[in-house]
Each structure stands twice: as structure tokens, then as C-alpha cells.
Design an enzyme around this catalytic site. Sequence first.
Site, PDB file in Angstrom:
ATOM      1  N   ARG A 176      30.178  30.737  39.017  1.00 50.35           N
ATOM      2  CA  ARG A 176      29.665  30.961  39.517  1.00 50.35           C
ATOM      3  C   ARG A 176      28.408  31.478  38.884  1.00 50.35           C
ATOM      4  NH1 ARG A 176      32.764  33.401  43.446  1.00 50.35           N
ATOM      5  NH2 ARG A 176      32.876  31.066  45.006  1.00 50.35           N
ATOM      6  N   ASN A 190      36.820  41.356  42.529  1.00 50.67           N
ATOM      7  CA  ASN A 190      37.434  40.262  42.677  1.00 50.67           C
ATOM      8  C   ASN A 190      38.381  40.751  40.736  1.00 50.67           C
ATOM      9  OD1 ASN A 190      35.581  38.483  42.730  1.00 50.67           O
ATOM     10  ND2 ASN A 190      33.777  39.518  42.787  1.00 50.67           N
ATOM     11  N   ASP A 218      36.004  35.806  35.842  1.00 51.97           N
ATOM     12  CA  ASP A 218      36.729  35.607  37.672  1.00 51.97           C
ATOM     13  C   ASP A 218      38.632  34.938  37.266  1.00 51.97           C
ATOM     14  OD1 ASP A 218      37.827  35.145  39.988  1.00 51.97           O
ATOM     15  OD2 ASP A 218      35.414  35.190  40.409  1.00 51.97           O
ATOM     16  N   ASP A 231      40.578  35.209  40.135  1.00 49.87           N
ATOM     17  CA  ASP A 231      40.750  34.239  41.338  1.00 49.87           C
ATOM     18  C   ASP A 231      41.254  35.415  42.245  1.00 49.87           C
ATOM     19  OD1 ASP A 231      40.623  31.401  40.542  1.00 49.87           O
ATOM     20  OD2 ASP A 231      42.647  31.782  39.497  1.00 49.87           O
ATOM     21  N   GLU A 245      45.858  30.679  44.387  1.00 46.92           N
ATOM     22  CA  GLU A 245      44.827  29.652  43.758  1.00 46.92           C
ATOM     23  C   GLU A 245      45.419  30.421  42.306  1.00 46.92           C
ATOM     24  OE1 GLU A 245      40.033  30.126  42.725  1.00 46.92           O
ATOM     25  OE2 GLU A 245      40.820  30.314  45.035  1.00 46.92           O
TER      26      GLU A 245
END
Length: 182
Positions: A27, A91, A107, A109, A127
Site C-alpha cells: 500500500r 500495524n 507490514d 498483518d 492472515e
Amino acid sequence: MAREAKGPKEGDFITIKSYKHDGSLHRTWRDTMVLKTSENVLIGCNDHTLVTEDDGRRWVTREPAIVYFHKHYWFNIVAMIRDNGVSYYCNLASPYVLDKEALKYIDYDLDVKVFPDGERRLLDVDEYEEHGAQWRYSADTDRILKANVKVLVDWIKNKKGPFSQDYIDIWYSRYQELSRRQ
């Protein structure tokens, strides 16, 4: 000879890029305003910021958010300033690096969401486990991330740093002041 600037200054805009453990782009946030930088910390503000997902979808953040990144903690914090109070999205992620292109992190998850009433939720455990198996997160990475969940929960319980209303008020006020100068 003039010294080269060491990175973004207060009021500058930067790009933020999150990656997955396999190195793929996850992202991108464009135009985060820098509010403070120090040796270990970057504080910024997203306000109607363009976000691009890994599949090319684009959206714009709905409300101002104070963002907190640290070079030693394995998490970053997004404090979304809403009409009903501040909501947090935390995060679990690698410490950030900053280069000429962007602020970058991996990241992992796992996320902690904190609602204005103080309710906390650990999100995306499935995830995390799926990607951990797929990308073979090391035992050290797993241990570090789980230890940082505990640090993060302690910060939340004790209203440390970004979880303090005074902190949010100070940095949002600074953002408004810098925005008026633009």
C-alpha cells in the site's frame, strides 16, 4: 560547502510505502505531512490522503489522522480523528526506514484496533499465520512481533504517546498551524 539536508523537515510532504515480507508493495500513501522528525521517530498527518492498494485500487482517507513511526518498535500507529472521538489502527510492522523515495516498512498483518470507548481488538491473526507459513517468518521475527503486541497493549492501557489525548491535540494543532502556512 553546504551540508546536505538529512531528510524531510517539518511541513514537508512524504510518501509512505508498506511492503509484505516477500518484498511486494502492499500500500502507498501520498502526501503525508511531516510534523516532527527525530533520530528515532517520525510523526506525520494524513488528511484526505490518496492511498493506492497493491491491486491498483485508489481511495482517499476520510478524516485527519496522526501517524507515528519508530525506528526501534515493531509497530506504527494511525490515530484517526473522528467526530465521535479518536480511533486507532496499529500495524504490527518492521521499524521504518526513510530514503529519498519514501518512508518504508514491512507490514506483518497483525493489527490492533482501538475504538473511542477504549475497546481493543486484535485483527488479522489468520492472515498473519497464513503469511507466516507461506513466507516462513523466522522464530525471531515471530517472537519480536508478539513481544511488540505486548508493548503496544501496554501503551494503550497507560495512554502513552499517541494514545494520550494531549498528544493528539498537540500534533493535530501543529498540523493545522502548518497547513495554514502552505
